[in-house]
Design a protein around this motif. Structure first.
Motif, PDB file in Angstrom:
ATOM      1  N   GLU A  30      -3.839  -5.657   8.861  1.00 46.41           N
ATOM      2  CA  GLU A  30      -4.655  -4.940   7.885  1.00 46.41           C
ATOM      3  C   GLU A  30      -4.918  -5.888   6.716  1.00 46.41           C
ATOM      4  OE1 GLU A  30      -6.006  -1.954   7.977  1.00 46.41           O
ATOM      5  OE2 GLU A  30      -5.148  -1.365   9.908  1.00 46.41           O
ATOM      6  N   LYS A  31      -6.193  -6.087   6.370  1.00 42.34           N
ATOM      7  CA  LYS A  31      -6.563  -7.025   5.309  1.00 42.34           C
ATOM      8  C   LYS A  31      -6.872  -6.294   4.013  1.00 42.34           C
ATOM      9  CE  LYS A  31      -8.599 -10.148   8.752  1.00 42.34           C
ATOM     10  NZ  LYS A  31      -9.831 -10.853   9.192  1.00 42.34           N
ATOM     11  N   ILE A  32      -6.285  -6.775   2.940  1.00 40.65           N
ATOM     12  CA  ILE A  32      -6.511  -6.205   1.612  1.00 40.65           C
ATOM     13  C   ILE A  32      -6.893  -7.372   0.707  1.00 40.65           C
ATOM     14  CG2 ILE A  32      -5.505  -4.875  -0.281  1.00 40.65           C
ATOM     15  CD1 ILE A  32      -3.461  -3.771   1.735  1.00 40.65           C
ATOM     16  N   TYR A  33      -8.186  -7.550   0.500  1.00 39.90           N
ATOM     17  CA  TYR A  33      -8.672  -8.761  -0.168  1.00 39.90           C
ATOM     18  C   TYR A  33      -9.226  -8.482  -1.564  1.00 39.90           C
ATOM     19  CZ  TYR A  33      -8.325 -11.323   4.292  1.00 39.90           C
ATOM     20  OH  TYR A  33      -7.873 -11.945   5.420  1.00 39.90           O
ATOM     21  N   ASP A  34      -9.155  -9.518  -2.401  1.00 38.51           N
ATOM     22  CA  ASP A  34      -9.687  -9.510  -3.762  1.00 38.51           C
ATOM     23  C   ASP A  34      -9.044  -8.415  -4.608  1.00 38.51           C
ATOM     24  OD1 ASP A  34     -11.232 -10.507  -5.848  1.00 38.51           O
ATOM     25  OD2 ASP A  34     -12.934  -9.209  -5.395  1.00 38.51           O
ATOM     26  N   VAL A  35      -7.724  -8.446  -4.676  1.00 37.86           N
ATOM     27  CA  VAL A  35      -6.965  -7.437  -5.431  1.00 37.86           C
ATOM     28  C   VAL A  35      -5.992  -8.121  -6.399  1.00 37.86           C
ATOM     29  CG1 VAL A  35      -7.155  -5.577  -3.737  1.00 37.86           C
ATOM     30  CG2 VAL A  35      -5.332  -7.269  -3.498  1.00 37.86           C
ATOM     31  N   PRO A  68      -0.753   2.850  -0.179  1.00 34.39           N
ATOM     32  CA  PRO A  68      -0.228   3.461   1.054  1.00 34.39           C
ATOM     33  C   PRO A  68      -0.258   2.497   2.247  1.00 34.39           C
ATOM     34  CG  PRO A  68      -1.645   5.010  -0.100  1.00 34.39           C
ATOM     35  CD  PRO A  68      -1.810   3.698  -0.795  1.00 34.39           C
ATOM     36  N   VAL A  69      -1.323   1.714   2.362  1.00 41.51           N
ATOM     37  CA  VAL A  69      -1.411   0.742   3.458  1.00 41.51           C
ATOM     38  C   VAL A  69      -0.340  -0.325   3.311  1.00 41.51           C
ATOM     39  CG1 VAL A  69      -2.905  -0.957   4.600  1.00 41.51           C
ATOM     40  CG2 VAL A  69      -3.877   1.153   3.691  1.00 41.51           C
ATOM     41  N   LEU A  70      -0.128  -0.775   2.084  1.00 34.36           N
ATOM     42  CA  LEU A  70       0.894  -1.793   1.819  1.00 34.36           C
ATOM     43  C   LEU A  70       2.278  -1.298   2.236  1.00 34.36           C
ATOM     44  CD1 LEU A  70       0.083  -3.332  -1.685  1.00 34.36           C
ATOM     45  CD2 LEU A  70       0.206  -4.533   0.493  1.00 34.36           C
ATOM     46  N   ARG A  71       2.604  -0.099   1.844  1.00 34.55           N
ATOM     47  CA  ARG A  71       3.967   0.409   2.036  1.00 34.55           C
ATOM     48  C   ARG A  71       4.288   0.750   3.479  1.00 34.55           C
ATOM     49  NH1 ARG A  71       4.611   3.951  -3.587  1.00 34.55           N
ATOM     50  NH2 ARG A  71       5.475   2.214  -4.789  1.00 34.55           N
ATOM     51  N   GLU A  72       3.278   0.916   4.314  1.00 33.50           N
ATOM     52  CA  GLU A  72       3.521   1.217   5.727  1.00 33.50           C
ATOM     53  C   GLU A  72       3.638  -0.048   6.573  1.00 33.50           C
ATOM     54  OE1 GLU A  72       4.130   4.102   7.322  1.00 33.50           O
ATOM     55  OE2 GLU A  72       4.240   4.970   5.309  1.00 33.50           O
ATOM     56  N   ALA A  73       3.335  -1.218   6.018  1.00 33.04           N
ATOM     57  CA  ALA A  73       3.360  -2.467   6.791  1.00 33.04           C
ATOM     58  C   ALA A  73       4.787  -2.912   7.074  1.00 33.04           C
ATOM     59  CB  ALA A  73       2.609  -3.559   6.026  1.00 33.04           C
ATOM     60  N   ASN A  74       4.996  -3.509   8.239  1.00 35.30           N
ATOM     61  CA  ASN A  74       6.300  -4.089   8.561  1.00 35.30           C
ATOM     62  C   ASN A  74       6.555  -5.356   7.764  1.00 35.30           C
ATOM     63  OD1 ASN A  74       7.115  -2.150  10.378  1.00 35.30           O
ATOM     64  ND2 ASN A  74       6.475  -3.300  12.197  1.00 35.30           N
ATOM     65  N   GLY A  82       5.956  -7.505  -4.429  1.00 34.03           N
ATOM     66  CA  GLY A  82       7.375  -7.450  -4.114  1.00 34.03           C
ATOM     67  C   GLY A  82       8.092  -6.307  -4.798  1.00 34.03           C
ATOM     68  N   GLY A  83       7.593  -5.877  -5.947  1.00 31.28           N
ATOM     69  CA  GLY A  83       8.201  -4.766  -6.658  1.00 31.28           C
ATOM     70  C   GLY A  83       7.690  -3.405  -6.239  1.00 31.28           C
ATOM     71  N   LEU A  84       6.757  -3.376  -5.301  1.00 30.29           N
ATOM     72  CA  LEU A  84       6.149  -2.111  -4.873  1.00 30.29           C
ATOM     73  C   LEU A  84       6.487  -1.707  -3.447  1.00 30.29           C
ATOM     74  CD1 LEU A  84       2.556  -2.595  -6.353  1.00 30.29           C
ATOM     75  CD2 LEU A  84       4.317  -1.038  -7.208  1.00 30.29           C
ATOM     76  N   VAL A  85       6.977  -2.639  -2.626  1.00 37.19           N
ATOM     77  CA  VAL A  85       7.183  -2.343  -1.206  1.00 37.19           C
ATOM     78  C   VAL A  85       8.623  -2.616  -0.799  1.00 37.19           C
ATOM     79  CG1 VAL A  85       4.779  -2.891  -0.687  1.00 37.19           C
ATOM     80  CG2 VAL A  85       6.526  -4.662  -0.436  1.00 37.19           C
ATOM     81  N   SER A  86       9.040  -1.993   0.309  1.00 37.75           N
ATOM     82  CA  SER A  86      10.383  -2.208   0.845  1.00 37.75           C
ATOM     83  C   SER A  86      10.379  -3.178   2.018  1.00 37.75           C
ATOM     84  CB  SER A  86      10.987  -0.873   1.294  1.00 37.75           C
ATOM     85  OG  SER A  86      10.179  -0.269   2.299  1.00 37.75           O
TER      86      SER A  86
END
Length: 293
Positions: free
Chosen positions: A190-195, A208-214, A231-235
């Motif tokens: 999943e690509k999340i660009y220019d953020v 939501p997309v970020l947090r569901e990624a492995n 790094g401070g937003l995902v597990s």
């Protein structure tokens, strides 16, 4: 059987030649000429003739004879045909410094042994020259990569995916290299660009997309702050890729690299400057393991 450390000490002490050490690596022994004295590393026993106590290094590191022998010698390249069996992915071609003829020859030979071939860091003119020699290749211009697949659609792993996050459009070549490599390992991306952090609300919209990624790959230049923010937003584990994008004090990506290495966010690992390949490959390995569980 002696261990690898013992062999290295024997070489350092002059009791074992480099040639003999290499023969041990291949698991073979070289016979001595008539009248020659004891071989270096040989032991005498009270009950019989000399025995060669030198280790078989191939066995020491867990390689079979078939694995050490399965090398295709092209003269200018030694192709590791067992790479996929050992690591899960075939040997990858680094295109910089190689001629189109060399790249084409390597790719054609690898096509005979695997279902996918990847060559990185290929500029457009070189890509066209390679494709004129080797058939069935696809050039990914932004990622600067050439690929070949035995089947039109590479089978994707079931389960989780990898998120590739890119700070700015200028970082796209590195981000696309990471994404393509991850896809070549069989992972869904999943690509999340220019953020980038100058407009943080753009990133939060995709949380939501970020947090569901492995695994999350974060590609950024300038001050590299995006890696710490993610790094401070995902597990999930975060692989940070510093790019050489930036003005003078960026020092060709060194400033970004040091900033990412000093991140206070936990779970952030950093690869080399512009090393999208390393990030994509590592993320693919992690995702494959997690998808099997």
């Amino acid at each position: 059987m002696m261990d690898l450390e013992r062999v290295l000490k024997l070489v350092q002490a002059g009791e074992l030649s480099i040639e003999e050490a290499m023969l041990q690596l291949g698991g073979t022994a070289k016979s001595s000429p008539p009248g020659a004295g004891p071989k270096a590393g040989a032991l005498k026993t009270d009950s019989g003739p000399e025995t060669d106590a030198r280790p078989n290094i191939s066995q020491t590191i867990g390689l079979s004879g078939a694995e050490t022998d399965n090398v295709d010698d092209l003269g200018f390249a030694q192709l590791d045909l067992n790479r996929e069996k050992r690591t899960g992915f075939p040997e990858v071609i680094y295109g910089e410094g190689k001629t189109p003829e060399q790249i084409a020859s390597i790719m054609q030979r690898l096509m005979q042994h695997t279902d996918r071939v990847l060559a990185t860091r290929i500029e457009p003119a070189k890509a066209q020259a390679v494709m004129a020699i080797a058939q069935g290749l696809v050039y990914h211009e932004t990622a600067r990569c050439l690929t070949w697949f035995k089947q039109p659609q590479l089978k994707k792993q079931s389960g989780g995916y990898i998120a590739v996050v890119c700070a700015g459009t200028s970082d796209l070549p590195v981000a696309e290299e990471a994404a393509l490599v991850a896809e070549c390992t069989g992972s869904r991306v999943e690509k999340i660009y220019d953020v980038g952090v100058a407009g943080l609300h753009r990133l939060l919209r995709r949380l939501p997309v970020l947090r569901e990624a492995n695994v999350v790959i974060v590609v950024a230049g300038m001050e590299g702050a995006l890696a710490s923010v993610v790094g401070g937003l995902v597990s999930s584990p975060v692989i940070a890729v510093p790019t050489s994008v930036g003005y003078g004090a960026n020092l060709g990506g060194v400033a970004t690299l040091l900033a990412m290495l000093n991140s206070c966010a936990t779970g952030v690992t950093v690869v080399n400057i512009d090393n999208g390949f390393g990030a994509g490959y590592t993320a693919g390995m992690i995702n494959r393991k997690m998808s099997k569980e």
